[in-house]
Design an enzyme around this catalytic site. Sequence first.
Site, short mmCIF file in Angstrom:
data_model
loop_
_atom_site.label_atom_id
_atom_site.label_comp_id
_atom_site.label_asym_id
_atom_site.label_seq_id
_atom_site.Cartn_x
_atom_site.Cartn_y
_atom_site.Cartn_z
CG ASP A 80 -0.37 -0.56 2.46
OD1 ASP A 80 0.85 -0.81 2.50
OD2 ASP A 80 -1.12 -0.76 3.43
CD GLU A 150 -3.33 4.34 6.97
OE1 GLU A 150 -4.28 4.15 7.75
OE2 GLU A 150 -2.18 3.96 7.20
#
Length: 422
Positions: A80, A150
């Site tokens: 990520d 997130e």
Amino acid sequence: MSNMMKAMLGSIDDLLPELEAIYKDLHQHPELSMQEVRTAGIVADYVQKLGFDVTRQVGVTGVVAVLYNGEGPTVMLRADMDALPMTEATGLPYASTERAKDEDGADVGVAHSCGHDMHVTWLMGVARLMAEHRDVWRGTLMAVFQPGEEVARGARSMIDDGMTERFPKPDVILGQHVMVGEAGTVGYRKGTILSAGDSLKVKLFGRGSHGSQPQTSIDPVIMAASTTLRLQTIVSREISPRDTAVLTIGALQAGTKENIIPDDATLKLNMRTFDDDVREYMLGAIRRICCAECTASNAPREPEFTTLSSYPLTINDDATSERLRVAFEAHFGERAYETQPAAASEDFSVFGREWNVPYAFWFVGGTDPIEFRRALAAKKLNEIPSNHSPKFAPVLDPTLRTGLETMICAAGAWLDRPDEAA
């Protein structure tokens, strides 16, 4: 030790200075969720030069890079890319000073306080090592650089952009996360390794008035305070002690001035659960309590609920986890251990769920070994700055090396070329 690992160990030493420079650059230039344009450009250019087939802007800023290397399994490795809306306080010479506009238009600091810059660097390094050592493995490697973890939107945005139709179906999906833990170690487990996570915004409605005339108001501040306290009883009084759950009120926002009773108040809350039935019960209890407190206060209308994010459970496949355990223990020895589940959440499992293929996720320690052992001996592990702390900063040596080795070791459990074919 696998042929892949034997062949690549020497190359890791030569690669580390380059990766350290990449890491520091990414750390100094973090980007908010779904805004990872610079980061995506860096990784796409890097892996394209290595011979990968690269597709950019998958799910807004995602990058999918595929390297075909003969007949064999398809292994997907995922990293990520996004950073957090917070100001870094590590004091590092390469600390971020970036600022950006968040989705609400507010000016915020930006920092890689969760370690995603380390994840990106690891996968870039593995991509290079795999490209330069094609003689020791067979199959297809798919490197996925994901946006928006997130905010729990990145994996879904890539799936919604046709990822499962546009790219080869993996035989297995693998991912890892830098965490508080002794650098140089790797923690694996079968079954649930990360909790489900749900974040909600609850708007409570009252009737504003002058602070000197509370009898003419319906005070949403009192309403919000009572609701905050009552919500804490869900875990303490409604969930069995045998189950694990967390409910946190992270924000209570109301009013502008001390002598004005406002019209409304807003709560922002987050919950973590390790069981789908517990999760559903808690979501219902939150709604029940919020509505009941509003009724008790004679609110003019029911509260307004908005889902901010929702992460599924991360449940490692048993057979995949056993294969990884064997590989990790063979390479790392006592530095590989069975970890406990963490009350953190990820959207990594969305890929496995949507493709309907096995997946596994593990932890790589990023804490200075001396600092970790000292804190462990003093029973002060909770004082080590953790992920999402403004002081979170993985030590580069040996964290960079360990993350490379874990990914190579894991991929090799499927892609390694047998001795007789080498």
